[in-house]
Design an enzyme around this catalytic site. Structure first.
Site, PDB file in Angstrom:
ATOM      1  N   GLU A   1      -3.786   5.443   6.755  1.00 21.50           N
ATOM      2  CA  GLU A   1      -3.630   6.263   5.399  1.00 21.50           C
ATOM      3  C   GLU A   1      -4.802   6.960   4.971  1.00 21.50           C
ATOM      4  OE1 GLU A   1      -3.548   1.722   4.615  1.00 21.50           O
ATOM      5  OE2 GLU A   1      -2.182   2.020   2.926  1.00 21.50           O
TER       6      GLU A   1
ATOM      7  N   ARG B   1      -7.514   7.138  -2.510  1.00 22.75           N
ATOM      8  CA  ARG B   1      -6.554   6.590  -2.852  1.00 22.75           C
ATOM      9  C   ARG B   1      -6.294   6.125  -4.354  1.00 22.75           C
ATOM     10  NH1 ARG B   1      -4.559   1.058   0.621  1.00 22.75           N
ATOM     11  NH2 ARG B   1      -2.720   1.018  -0.098  1.00 22.75           N
TER      12      ARG B   1
ATOM     13  N   ASN C   1     -11.151   4.664  -0.445  1.00 20.30           N
ATOM     14  CA  ASN C   1     -10.334   3.783  -0.852  1.00 20.30           C
ATOM     15  C   ASN C   1     -10.998   2.725  -1.603  1.00 20.30           C
ATOM     16  OD1 ASN C   1      -8.375   1.946  -1.500  1.00 20.30           O
ATOM     17  ND2 ASN C   1      -7.590   1.617   0.499  1.00 20.30           N
TER      18      ASN C   1
ATOM     19  N   HIS D   1       2.172   1.047  -1.214  1.00 24.51           N
ATOM     20  CA  HIS D   1       1.865   1.386   0.355  1.00 24.51           C
ATOM     21  C   HIS D   1       2.504   2.951   0.665  1.00 24.51           C
ATOM     22  CE1 HIS D   1       1.611  -3.114   1.259  1.00 24.51           C
ATOM     23  NE2 HIS D   1       0.378  -2.488   1.185  1.00 24.51           N
TER      24      HIS D   1
ATOM     25  N   ARG E   1      -0.657 -13.364  -1.733  1.00 29.26           N
ATOM     26  CA  ARG E   1       0.203 -13.094  -2.883  1.00 29.26           C
ATOM     27  C   ARG E   1       1.787 -13.742  -2.446  1.00 29.26           C
ATOM     28  NH1 ARG E   1      -0.413  -6.507  -2.806  1.00 29.26           N
ATOM     29  NH2 ARG E   1      -2.305  -6.939  -1.569  1.00 29.26           N
TER      30      ARG E   1
END
Ligand code: ADP
Length: 400
Positions: free
Chosen positions: A380, A94, A8, A182, A242
């Site tokens: 993940e 990813r 990733n 996600h 964010r």
């Protein structure tokens, strides 16, 4: 003896995991995993075993010029030594954006790379780094199969009503739509929930991925039907730095009245908002919990309020709610935040078992709760490994 690698690659970090494959056990076994951080400043690497023991650490103080490609080469060198006789048979990446086209992982070839390159304007902060890692590996290990696993793919088939924004329709046709992210995390959660609580997995579930990045996914029978992130990973919940969903008038105001450039507004919305912006202290929930400052409390409260409010919205999409799954750094570990969210949702028939919640127990709803509450650690990297193995052997991960 074989192995598969999950990667990733972001702007300033590379997360990775090595999985061993053994003939008599088809499930990939985590052999080592870690992260290179602070790329472009002063990179450092830490690798741990599946049990959490430190296997290797390395720092390159002030080596701001070390590139992702050079660091990947170092990592592969280390992995070669660690894996010994084991042969790496494939690497999964990813890739943040699969656009409207890709609903499942793909084996990388030059034509695919070109199509993914065209999606860079949709995710300029992430996609170029994902693709650069694919190119670096192609140079480092020519011929090694590489698989692109998309963070948008899990949401690909959600109903159009959850994908469309109320803007002129030609913009939707141009790709200005709600994609959601996600996805690899949610896909993993859907699989795990089907193992842990199959009856619930067949129903209406909101999964809450609460980490530095945070979003919710409404799942109906294990499929995404709505999610809080939209066109970008800026939408929806309040996050570490964010802002989450924001009146677009604020952006216009900052540019036309406050004289900020587009780049400055981008910086503010991605890096200076969220928990950090509201508290003025930190983007890290642990730091805020340990602080006595009223601004820290206000930030935590806003985070929980927003998460509860959006959960209510997704319950409306689902036409009711049978369960909530908490995951990622905050969702898996932060009992107080989970408790605040659940208490705000008591009107939905949610009754949290505070004793179970306090110890991060997997099932943390009271027996009389109408909604079952789970804490499930996400993975993940494993989802990427499963997709990678399935893709190189022409299957889908659900059959893996
Ligand atoms: P990322 O999106 O970068 O992968 P994580 O999933 O690691 O982020 O989540 C980071 C957040 O999780 C931080 O706000 C951190 O404070 C919180 N967190 C991580 N571990 C714990 C813990 N043991 N207790 C409480 N909060 C935690």
């Amino acid at each position: 003896m074989k192995a598969v690698v999950s990667l990733n690659s972001g702007s300033s970090s590379i997360k990775f995991a090595l999985f061993a494959l053994d003939g008599d056990n088809p499930a990939p076994a985590l052999s080592a995993g870690g992260k290179i951080e602070r790329i472009g400043i002063s990179p450092r690497l830490a690798i741990r075993s599946a049990e959490g023991a430190v296997l290797h650490e390395q720092a390159w103080p002030d080596a701001a010029d070390l590139t992702h490609a050079q660091l990947l080469a170092y990592l592969f060198e280390w992995a070669g030594g660690h894996l010994g006789e084991r042969e790496v048979i494939a690497i999964g990446h990813r890739v943040v954006h699969g656009g409207t086209e890709f609903a499942s992982p793909r084996l990388v070839d030059p034509a695919l790379l070109e199509r993914l390159e065209a999606l860079c304007p949709l995710a300029p902060l992430h996609q170029p780094h994902n693709l650069a890692a694919i190119r670096a590996i192609a140079t480092l290990r020519p011929g090694l199969p590489q698989v692109a696993c998309f963070d948008t793919a899990f949401h690909h088939d959600k109903p159009t009503v959850a994908a469309r924004m109320a803007i002129p329709r030609h913009l939707h046709d141009q790709g200005i739509r709600r994609y959601g992210f996600h996805g690899l995390s949610y896909e993993y959660i859907a699989r795990r929930l089907a193992e842990l609580d199959p009856a619930l997995a067949a129903g209406r579930v909101v999964a809450a991925h609460l980490g530095n990045g945070a979003s919710l996914c409404a799942m109906q029978a294990g499929r995404s039907v709505d999610t809080t992130m939209g066109f970008t990973a800026l939408d929806g919940l309040m996050m570490g730095t964010r802002c989450g969903a924001l009146d677009p008038g604020v952006v216009l105001h900052m540019q036309t009245q406050a004289g900020m450039t587009a780049a400055e507004v981008e910086q503010m919305l991605y890096l200076q908002s969220g928990l950090l912006g509201v508290s003025g202290i930190s983007s890290d929930m642990r730091v805020l919990s340990a602080s006595a400052a009223p601004e820290a409390e206000e930030a935590i409260d806003l985070f929980a309020w927003r998460a509860a409010r959006e959960t209510g919205a997704l319950a409306a999409t689902l036409g009711g709610i049978d369960g909530i799954v908490f995951t990622a750094g905050i969702g898996e570990n932060h009992a107080d935040v989970r408790s605040r969210i659940c208490r705000r949702l008591a009107w939905l028939g949610i009754a949290i078992d505070e004793a179970a919640n306090a110890v991060n127990a997997a099932l943390m709803s009271r027996p009389d709760s109408r909604v079952r509450l789970w804490v499930i650690p996400t993975d993940e990297e494993r989802m990427i490994a499963l997709h990678t193995l399935a893709t190189i052997s022409g299957r889908t991960a659900s059959a893996a």
